[in-house]
Enzyme design. Structure first.
Site, PDB file in Angstrom:
ATOM      1  N   GLU A 160       0.826  -1.219   0.000  1.00 11.44           N
ATOM      2  CA  GLU A 160       0.000   0.000   0.000  1.00 11.44           C
ATOM      3  C   GLU A 160       0.856   1.264   0.000  1.00 11.44           C
ATOM      4  O   GLU A 160       1.789   1.382   0.786  1.00 11.44           O
ATOM      5  CB  GLU A 160      -0.900   0.024   1.248  1.00 11.44           C
ATOM      6  N   GLU A 203      -8.465  -3.006  -2.580  1.00 12.08           N
ATOM      7  CA  GLU A 203      -8.920  -1.907  -1.717  1.00 12.08           C
ATOM      8  C   GLU A 203      -9.198  -0.618  -2.491  1.00 12.08           C
ATOM      9  O   GLU A 203      -9.254   0.465  -1.911  1.00 12.08           O
ATOM     10  CB  GLU A 203      -7.887  -1.651  -0.613  1.00 12.08           C
ATOM     11  N   GLU A 284       4.377   0.948   7.586  1.00 16.99           N
ATOM     12  CA  GLU A 284       3.776  -0.192   8.298  1.00 16.99           C
ATOM     13  C   GLU A 284       4.477  -1.483   7.876  1.00 16.99           C
ATOM     14  O   GLU A 284       4.830  -1.644   6.703  1.00 16.99           O
ATOM     15  CB  GLU A 284       2.286  -0.218   7.919  1.00 16.99           C
ATOM     16  N   LYS A 335      -7.014  -3.914  14.372  1.00 23.82           N
ATOM     17  CA  LYS A 335      -8.017  -4.574  13.525  1.00 23.82           C
ATOM     18  C   LYS A 335      -8.784  -5.526  14.439  1.00 23.82           C
ATOM     19  O   LYS A 335      -8.259  -6.580  14.814  1.00 23.82           O
ATOM     20  CB  LYS A 335      -7.325  -5.405  12.443  1.00 23.82           C
TER      21      LYS A 335
HETATM   22  C1  2PG Z   1      -3.186  -4.611   5.871  1.00 24.12           C
HETATM   23  C2  2PG Z   1      -4.583  -4.975   5.473  1.00 24.12           C
HETATM   24  C3  2PG Z   1      -5.520  -3.849   5.262  1.00 24.12           C
HETATM   25  P1  2PG Z   1      -5.405  -7.332   4.804  1.00 24.12           P
HETATM   26  O1  2PG Z   1      -2.241  -5.374   5.637  1.00 24.12           O
HETATM   27  O2  2PG Z   1      -2.977  -3.595   6.515  1.00 24.12           O
HETATM   28  O3  2PG Z   1      -5.070  -2.867   4.392  1.00 24.12           O
HETATM   29  O4  2PG Z   1      -4.646  -5.945   4.488  1.00 24.12           O
HETATM   30  O5  2PG Z   1      -6.785  -6.983   5.259  1.00 24.12           O
HETATM   31  O6  2PG Z   1      -5.388  -8.086   3.496  1.00 24.12           O
HETATM   32  O7  2PG Z   1      -4.638  -8.012   5.874  1.00 24.12           O
HETATM   33 MG    MG Z   2      -0.871  -4.049   6.994  1.00 24.84          MG
END
Ligand code: 2PG
Ligand code: MG
Length: 419
Positions: A160, A203, A284, A335
């Site tokens: 990302e 995304e 990240e 999360k």
């Molecule tokens: C991440 C996430 C969300 P995923 O790695 O930060 O952007 O990806 O939901 O596929 O783990």
């Molecule tokens: Mg991540």
């Protein structure tokens, strides 16, 4: 007096997320209200996340909700989030929600909180936060370009490329800045990326055929142009999601898009150079998820840039404690479906804040079209929310924050990158 927040029923159904995968949606009814919530799903998952569903998948989850969860929850007070969540842990009886599924637990936990909020006629964030005097509206951190597991072959290895605007007068303006960068970048990529079809990844971020650094250059340029036009400062960040291209057998990072491999030290130097050269505000998962030591080294060297753990911490209290002890990061992704309940996620965010780490509420790559994450970000005291820029399921979170800003903005100042 009857308590209107007593749970009357817990019902589940199978719906689909933004990737078209089955997931669970739960409706909780109290005497005086109701709540509905669904669970998202990750694709680049941390190794230590809880199990999403029981061994029999979503169908078994729905069946278990009917046979074992509903009978235990009916009669509990939805106002007592801790008790609801402890009961979910008890019903499951494992360390990682492998019997019930963390996604099942999360949908129930969140639907119950929503039911309590609706019974009281208060927004979800206020229901969960209790004390609302120090709350803030989070700044949106959104991905405008993506690769890794969220895109196809030829896209960058980094997952990302994110932007976040500083110096905005409102959440609306900060989101508009991200939208504007996404748009501008689309135009730039038409000139720069061979065969660009305006294709996007999971995304809603552009997924061009570009090398990692070329992509970073393009995003930085778009951010700079939009900064000048809007009179704000759009900063750039990355989710390297390094575990997804770490080869644990050969102990190298495999940069497929560049057809080269880098050893741990070389990779770390490379990331550090990018941080310095592009003045990144945020990185990240710069290293694979077991490398706490490497995270600590990078955090020490990359002053001024938030170093954030996602797969590293998986929203787990124990992992976060280890990270705090080792000074492995300055930010942590929250999360809720990585741990299974709203209380567990809230506790992780609190622990982070208490230790000077920035908690960041985050979506998953497979999302549903709900706005609950906006409320969780406010309630958890997250100065940043990572929920994408475009796509109905991403915009849903942003639109909910616009509503919160309209209705409660006076009491909720916009957070800054430094808070
Ligand atoms: C991440 C996430 C969300 P995923 O790695 O930060 O952007 O990806 O939901 O596929 O783990
Ligand atoms: Mg991540």
């Amino acid at each position: 007096m009857t308590t209107l927040t007593i749970i009357q029923s817990v019902k589940a159904r199978i719906i689909f997320n933004s990737r078209g995968e089955e997931t669970v949606e739960v409706e909780v009814k109290t005497l005086g209200g109701s709540g509905r919530a669904s669970a998202p799903a990750g694709k680049s998952k941390g190794k230590y996340e809880v199990a999403y569903f029981p061994p029999g998948g979503v169908r078994e989850a729905v069946e278990k909700l009917r046979s074992t969860v509903e009978p235990r929850l009916v009669g509990l007070d939805a106002d007592n989030q801790k008790l609801v969540d402890e009961t979910l842990h008890e019903i499951d009886g494992t360390e990682n929600f492998s019997r019930l599924g963390g996604n099942t637990a999360y949908a129930v936990s969140l639907a119950s909180a929503q039911a309590a909020a609706s019974t009281h006629g208060v927004p979800l964030f206020a229901q969960l936060a209790g004390e609302t005097s120090n709350l803030r509206l989070p700044l949106p951190l959104g991905n405008v370009l993506g690769g890794g597991k969220h895109a196809g072959k030829g896209a960058p290895d980094f997952q990302e490329y994110l932007t976040v605007a500083e110096g905005c007068g409102s959440f609306r303006q900060a989101y508009e800045a991200n939208l504007q960068v996404h748009r501008r970048l689309g135009k730039l990529l038409e000139e720069r990326a061979p065969g660009f079809t305006r294709g996007k990844g999971d995304e809603g971020a552009w997924a061009p055929r570009l090398g990692n650094e070329e992509a970073l250059e393009a995003v930085s340029k778009a951010a700079e142009e939009v900064s000048g036009e809007m009179g704000v400062k759009v900063r750039v960040g990355l989710d390297v999601a390094a575990s997804s291209f770490w080869d644990s057998r050969s102990k190298v990072y495999r940069y497929e898009s560049e057809r080269r491999t880098l050893g741990r030290e070389e990779h770390m130097d490379h990331v550090l150079r990018l941080i310095q050269e592009y003045r990144l505000a945020y990185v990240e998962d710069p290293l694979e998820e077991e490398d706490f030591q490497g995270f600590a080294e990078l955090t020490e060297k990359a002053k001024g840039c938030l170093i954030c753990g996602d797969d590293l911490f998986v929203t787990s209290r124990e992992k976060l404690e280890e990270g705090i002890r080792l000074k492995a990061a300055t930010a942590v992704i929250i999360k809720p479906n990585q741990v299974g309940t709203v209380s567990d996620a809230l506790e992780a965010a609190k622990l982070a804040r208490g230790s000077g780490l920035v908690p960041i509420a985050s979506h998953r790559s497979g999302e549903t079209c709900e706005g609950h994450l906006a409320h969780l970000a406010v309630a958890f005291g997250c100065p940043l929310i990572k929920a994408g820029v475009l796509g109905g399921e991403r915009v849903a979170k942003m639109n909910e924050l616009l509503r919160i800003e309209e209705n409660y903005g006076r009491a909720l100042p916009l957070a800054s990158l430094k808070t």
